[in-house]
Design a protein around this motif. Structure first.
Motif, PDB file in Angstrom:
ATOM      1  N   LEU B  60       0.830  -1.197   0.000  1.00  0.00           N
ATOM      2  CA  LEU B  60       0.000   0.000   0.000  1.00  0.00           C
ATOM      3  C   LEU B  60       0.871   1.256   0.000  1.00  0.00           C
ATOM      4  O   LEU B  60       0.564   2.253  -0.657  1.00  0.00           O
ATOM      5  CB  LEU B  60      -0.931   0.014   1.232  1.00  0.00           C
ATOM      6  CG  LEU B  60      -2.344  -0.519   1.017  1.00  0.00           C
ATOM      7  CD1 LEU B  60      -2.338  -1.898   0.409  1.00  0.00           C
ATOM      8  CD2 LEU B  60      -3.140  -0.486   2.306  1.00  0.00           C
ATOM      9  N   ILE B  61       1.960   1.187   0.742  1.00  0.00           N
ATOM     10  CA  ILE B  61       2.872   2.335   0.808  1.00  0.00           C
ATOM     11  C   ILE B  61       3.547   2.546  -0.540  1.00  0.00           C
ATOM     12  O   ILE B  61       3.669   3.669  -1.022  1.00  0.00           O
ATOM     13  CB  ILE B  61       3.918   2.110   1.916  1.00  0.00           C
ATOM     14  CG1 ILE B  61       3.206   2.046   3.268  1.00  0.00           C
ATOM     15  CG2 ILE B  61       4.967   3.210   1.906  1.00  0.00           C
ATOM     16  CD1 ILE B  61       4.113   1.742   4.426  1.00  0.00           C
ATOM     17  N   VAL B  62       3.938   1.411  -1.156  1.00  0.00           N
ATOM     18  CA  VAL B  62       4.579   1.505  -2.471  1.00  0.00           C
ATOM     19  C   VAL B  62       3.607   2.126  -3.478  1.00  0.00           C
ATOM     20  O   VAL B  62       3.951   3.043  -4.230  1.00  0.00           O
ATOM     21  CB  VAL B  62       5.038   0.111  -2.957  1.00  0.00           C
ATOM     22  CG1 VAL B  62       5.618   0.196  -4.357  1.00  0.00           C
ATOM     23  CG2 VAL B  62       6.053  -0.471  -1.980  1.00  0.00           C
ATOM     24  N   GLY B  63       2.359   1.613  -3.462  1.00  0.00           N
ATOM     25  CA  GLY B  63       1.350   2.140  -4.384  1.00  0.00           C
ATOM     26  C   GLY B  63       1.145   3.624  -4.185  1.00  0.00           C
ATOM     27  O   GLY B  63       1.069   4.401  -5.139  1.00  0.00           O
ATOM     28  N   ALA B  64       1.064   4.029  -2.928  1.00  0.00           N
ATOM     29  CA  ALA B  64       0.838   5.435  -2.621  1.00  0.00           C
ATOM     30  C   ALA B  64       2.008   6.296  -3.089  1.00  0.00           C
ATOM     31  O   ALA B  64       1.815   7.355  -3.700  1.00  0.00           O
ATOM     32  CB  ALA B  64       0.631   5.604  -1.118  1.00  0.00           C
ATOM     33  N   ALA B  65       3.222   5.828  -2.817  1.00  0.00           N
ATOM     34  CA  ALA B  65       4.391   6.607  -3.212  1.00  0.00           C
ATOM     35  C   ALA B  65       4.449   6.743  -4.728  1.00  0.00           C
ATOM     36  O   ALA B  65       4.728   7.815  -5.264  1.00  0.00           O
ATOM     37  CB  ALA B  65       5.662   5.951  -2.681  1.00  0.00           C
ATOM     38  N   LEU B  66       4.145   5.624  -5.431  1.00  0.00           N
ATOM     39  CA  LEU B  66       4.155   5.675  -6.897  1.00  0.00           C
ATOM     40  C   LEU B  66       3.120   6.673  -7.406  1.00  0.00           C
ATOM     41  O   LEU B  66       3.375   7.439  -8.335  1.00  0.00           O
ATOM     42  CB  LEU B  66       3.866   4.280  -7.474  1.00  0.00           C
ATOM     43  CG  LEU B  66       5.021   3.283  -7.430  1.00  0.00           C
ATOM     44  CD1 LEU B  66       4.582   1.932  -7.976  1.00  0.00           C
ATOM     45  CD2 LEU B  66       6.207   3.815  -8.238  1.00  0.00           C
ATOM     46  N   MET B  67       1.941   6.662  -6.759  1.00  0.00           N
ATOM     47  CA  MET B  67       0.897   7.567  -7.215  1.00  0.00           C
ATOM     48  C   MET B  67       1.289   9.031  -6.949  1.00  0.00           C
ATOM     49  O   MET B  67       0.957   9.915  -7.734  1.00  0.00           O
ATOM     50  CB  MET B  67      -0.428   7.238  -6.505  1.00  0.00           C
ATOM     51  CG  MET B  67      -1.641   7.878  -7.121  1.00  0.00           C
ATOM     52  SD  MET B  67      -1.835   7.562  -8.905  1.00  0.00           S
ATOM     53  CE  MET B  67      -2.301   5.826  -8.895  1.00  0.00           C
ATOM     54  N   VAL B 193       8.292  13.111  -0.233  1.00  0.00           N
ATOM     55  CA  VAL B 193       7.042  13.782   0.148  1.00  0.00           C
ATOM     56  C   VAL B 193       5.885  12.779   0.099  1.00  0.00           C
ATOM     57  O   VAL B 193       5.051  12.733   1.014  1.00  0.00           O
ATOM     58  CB  VAL B 193       6.766  14.985  -0.786  1.00  0.00           C
ATOM     59  CG1 VAL B 193       5.340  15.503  -0.607  1.00  0.00           C
ATOM     60  CG2 VAL B 193       7.759  16.110  -0.523  1.00  0.00           C
ATOM     61  N   SER B 194       5.859  11.956  -0.944  1.00  0.00           N
ATOM     62  CA  SER B 194       4.771  10.977  -1.065  1.00  0.00           C
ATOM     63  C   SER B 194       4.822   9.964   0.072  1.00  0.00           C
ATOM     64  O   SER B 194       3.798   9.655   0.690  1.00  0.00           O
ATOM     65  CB  SER B 194       4.870  10.234  -2.401  1.00  0.00           C
ATOM     66  OG  SER B 194       4.904  11.146  -3.457  1.00  0.00           O
ATOM     67  N   LEU B 195       6.037   9.461   0.361  1.00  0.00           N
ATOM     68  CA  LEU B 195       6.177   8.496   1.461  1.00  0.00           C
ATOM     69  C   LEU B 195       5.745   9.132   2.780  1.00  0.00           C
ATOM     70  O   LEU B 195       5.073   8.506   3.593  1.00  0.00           O
ATOM     71  CB  LEU B 195       7.644   8.046   1.577  1.00  0.00           C
ATOM     72  CG  LEU B 195       8.099   7.003   0.568  1.00  0.00           C
ATOM     73  CD1 LEU B 195       9.606   6.760   0.719  1.00  0.00           C
ATOM     74  CD2 LEU B 195       7.333   5.696   0.786  1.00  0.00           C
ATOM     75  N   THR B 196       6.131  10.371   2.966  1.00  0.00           N
ATOM     76  CA  THR B 196       5.767  11.070   4.192  1.00  0.00           C
ATOM     77  C   THR B 196       4.259  11.228   4.278  1.00  0.00           C
ATOM     78  O   THR B 196       3.654  11.026   5.336  1.00  0.00           O
ATOM     79  CB  THR B 196       6.434  12.457   4.229  1.00  0.00           C
ATOM     80  OG1 THR B 196       7.829  12.291   4.030  1.00  0.00           O
ATOM     81  CG2 THR B 196       6.182  13.150   5.542  1.00  0.00           C
ATOM     82  N   ALA B 197       3.665  11.584   3.146  1.00  0.00           N
ATOM     83  CA  ALA B 197       2.212  11.754   3.128  1.00  0.00           C
ATOM     84  C   ALA B 197       1.515  10.449   3.494  1.00  0.00           C
ATOM     85  O   ALA B 197       0.603  10.434   4.321  1.00  0.00           O
ATOM     86  CB  ALA B 197       1.760  12.241   1.759  1.00  0.00           C
ATOM     87  N   VAL B 198       1.966   9.323   2.909  1.00  0.00           N
ATOM     88  CA  VAL B 198       1.347   8.033   3.252  1.00  0.00           C
ATOM     89  C   VAL B 198       1.559   7.723   4.718  1.00  0.00           C
ATOM     90  O   VAL B 198       0.636   7.329   5.420  1.00  0.00           O
ATOM     91  CB  VAL B 198       1.975   6.837   2.501  1.00  0.00           C
ATOM     92  CG1 VAL B 198       1.017   5.677   2.484  1.00  0.00           C
ATOM     93  CG2 VAL B 198       2.471   7.190   1.145  1.00  0.00           C
ATOM     94  N   GLY B 199       2.814   7.865   5.141  1.00  0.00           N
ATOM     95  CA  GLY B 199       3.136   7.500   6.514  1.00  0.00           C
ATOM     96  C   GLY B 199       2.381   8.351   7.514  1.00  0.00           C
ATOM     97  O   GLY B 199       1.986   7.881   8.578  1.00  0.00           O
ATOM     98  N   ALA B 200       2.187   9.609   7.166  1.00  0.00           N
ATOM     99  CA  ALA B 200       1.588  10.522   8.134  1.00  0.00           C
ATOM    100  C   ALA B 200       0.076  10.515   8.061  1.00  0.00           C
ATOM    101  O   ALA B 200      -0.601  10.779   9.049  1.00  0.00           O
ATOM    102  CB  ALA B 200       2.113  11.933   7.892  1.00  0.00           C
ATOM    103  N   PHE B 201      -0.465  10.194   6.882  1.00  0.00           N
ATOM    104  CA  PHE B 201      -1.871  10.522   6.744  1.00  0.00           C
ATOM    105  C   PHE B 201      -2.800   9.569   7.455  1.00  0.00           C
ATOM    106  O   PHE B 201      -3.889   9.933   7.830  1.00  0.00           O
ATOM    107  CB  PHE B 201      -2.189  10.811   5.272  1.00  0.00           C
ATOM    108  CG  PHE B 201      -3.085   9.857   4.550  1.00  0.00           C
ATOM    109  CD1 PHE B 201      -4.163  10.342   3.816  1.00  0.00           C
ATOM    110  CD2 PHE B 201      -2.845   8.500   4.550  1.00  0.00           C
ATOM    111  CE1 PHE B 201      -4.957   9.482   3.098  1.00  0.00           C
ATOM    112  CE2 PHE B 201      -3.636   7.647   3.838  1.00  0.00           C
ATOM    113  CZ  PHE B 201      -4.702   8.122   3.105  1.00  0.00           C
TER     114      PHE B 201
END
Lengths: 247, 299
Positions: B60-67, B193-201
């Motif tokens: 899920l994290i990978v998908g989010a970062a890719l998106m 930024v994307s990883l941070t957004a996933v991790g934080a959100f």
């Protein structure tokens, strides 16, 4: 004809923005150890030429060859002074920070600037007459001071070839004089200095060599040989005649 | 650890983790991109969820970062056509991808634990329910460790690439000439930024993530002229907003994430008026002093 020792050669360079050509089959040779002006009217492609030579813009076709410098070492042999308006002067940095950036290329990835870089930067600031400004915020600088800082940042790179995009833009007469003196000093060290220049009145005083551009090369050679009314007229259209005093 | 302490600790860690890459977004004038990314990553999460059928899968994290990276790429590709401006491109890409995610959730994942409210505001109030248990010992809320790992990754990467980020943000052309590819650094930062957004959100929700990523660094920008100070100051201001926001929410009995986001706004307004160097009040005083001088000279 005298054969020069060339620092950089451009072969059949064509550059286009959105399919509209800006430079058309430009071929130029710039000799080593000379002060070189690139002149031409607005939209002639002067900045584009420099950017394409530095590989900042991908040309449609053509070739740029830097003599005596190959591949990996090349980046440390070239210094670039962009137009001072191209960066955000409200960026949180001091004058010293910006000058030290000139050493980043030599440091490479990961390695951090240290005491040696700081001392070099201070020394270079002295050279451009900005020694009292090291800890000053860059947002507080005047146009002329910004240009001096950029120049210091280029000097500290200790390159062989210097590219400068309108270093005299927005500077006062005194700064202009001291920049010219520094350029002549670089020439004295056998450095090649390529300057995008606007003021036709000063070409003969400041430069040895001139490339006259208007999407194509109008002339390229020694100032005393090619900087004449005929070529100016061709480069600038009818406007060249208005600048009679320049030649 | 009491739940209220755990909530505040998570908020402090998340805010610091967001502020570090956020500082560079602000300096690169890409603030709105954080807004887009924090929303579009939902599509990445949803699509990865359809693949794995597991809400705890690391995919899920990978998908989010890719998106997140795809969002940046799409926006820039649209902008490069010169047919529309960058802000318009963001305005097209972000609602489109986010809306697709919402439609997919409402159609296919209605029963899964993926609801739109928690996406926007997060679930800070519930962080204490999900425990980290090691060898049968409860060592605190899980979110403390996930957000802590995130903060560590961000702090290390930004420390290691500080020089490269600095030059690519200030003068990308010089960076390119010197061999520091601005494109590589740009997409590296966007991945972070994307990883941070996933991790934080999951904890904070997208609105609070934006407040932490942009609000605190902007406030810090008004208070300092030194990037080395701006980074920790942003993190500190975010932490302050988190703690004060929690206290406020507790007293007023309102949304915790909402209250924290409001607090970043309030702290910004204070700095906007009263910053000793760049504040409005300082500017007015200086102008008045100048006027008085002119008057005195005339007299």
């Amino acid at each position: 004809m005298i054969e020069y020792d060339y620092a950089v050669e451009v072969h059949d360079l064509t550059v286009a923005y959105d399919k509209k050509p800006v430079l058309r089959e430009v071929s130029l040779k710039f000799p080593k150890g000379k002060l070189i002006a690139v002149v031409g009217p607005n939209g002639a492609g002067k900045t584009t030429l420099i950017k394409a030579m530095l590989n900042l813009i991908k040309p449609v076709s053509g070739l740029v060859i830097f003599k005596d410098s190959e591949g990996a070492g090349l980046k440390n042999k070239i210094a670039y002074v962009p137009q001072s308006g191209s960066v955000d002067w409200d960026f949180p940095a001091t004058v010293l920070d910006v000058v030290i950036m000139g050493r980043y290329g030599h440091l490479g990835w990961f390695k951090r600037p240290g005491k040696a870089e700081k001392n070099m930067a201070l020394e270079t600031l002295h050279k451009v007459g900005m020694q009292g400004y090291a800890s000053r915020q860059i947002s507080q600088l005047s146009g002329g001071q910004q240009q001096r800082v950029f120049l210091a940042r280029a000097l500290i790179q200790q390159a062989d070839i210097y590219f400068m995009d309108e270093p005299f833009k927005g500077v006062d007469a005194q700064t202009e004089k001291s920049i010219v003196a520094l350029l002549k000093e670089l020439k004295g060290q056998r450095k090649t200095v390529i300057v995008v220049h606007h003021d036709l009145q000063t070409v003969s005083d400041y430069f040895d060599w001139v490339a006259m551009l208007n999407m194509q090369v109008v002339a390229n050679g020694l100032v005393e040989e090619v900087f004449n009314e005929e070529n100016l007229g061709q480069a600038y259209g009818g406007k060249g005649l208005l600048l009679k005093g320049a030649v | 650890m009491s739940p209220s302490f755990e909530i505040q600790l998570v908020a402090v860690i998340v805010s610091a983790a967001c502020a570090l890459p956020g500082t560079f977004l602000v300096l690169r004038k890409m603030s709105m991109m954080s807004d887009a990314i924090t929303h579009t990553i939902l599509l990445g999460i949803v699509l990865a969820f359809f693949l794995t059928r597991d809400l705890n899968s690391p995919l899920l994290i990978v998908g989010a970062a890719l998106m997140g990276v795809a969002t940046v790429w799409l926006t820039e590709t649209l902008t490069k056509t010169h047919l529309i401006s960058e802000d318009s491109a963001i305005g097209i890409v972000f609602p489109l991808l986010f809306a697709i995610a919402i439609i997919l959730i409402s159609r296919y994942a209605g029963k899964a634990h993926l609801d739109t409210d928690s996406v926007l505001l997060g679930e800070l109030a519930y962080v204490s329910f999900d425990r980290m248990v090691v060898f049968g010992v409860d060592i605190g809320a899980k979110a403390i460790y996930t957000s802590g790992a995130l903060l560590l990754v961000n702090a290390v990467l930004i420390a290691v690439f500080y020089k490269e980020l600095k030059i690519a943000s200030f003068d990308p052309m010089l960076a390119a000439v010197m061999g520091f590819s601005p494109t590589l650094i740009h997409y590296g930062l966007m991945t972070l930024v994307s990883l941070t957004a996933v991790g934080a959100f999951q904890a904070a929700g997208s609105v609070l993530v934006v407040a932490f990523m942009i609000g605190s660094p902007v406030t810090a920008y008004l208070l300092t002229d030194d990037l080395k100070v701006m980074l920790p100051l942003s993190a500190g201001l975010g932490a302050l907003s988190g703690v004060l926001g929690y206290q406020c929410a507790y007293v007023l009995d309102v949304s915790i994430a909402g209250s924290m986001a409001v607090m970043t706004g309030i702290i910004f307004v204070l700095a906007f008026f009263f910053s000793p160097t760049k504040g409005i009040v300082r500017g007015l005083l200086r102008r008045r002093a100048a006027l008085t001088r002119v008057h005195n000279n005339k007299a």
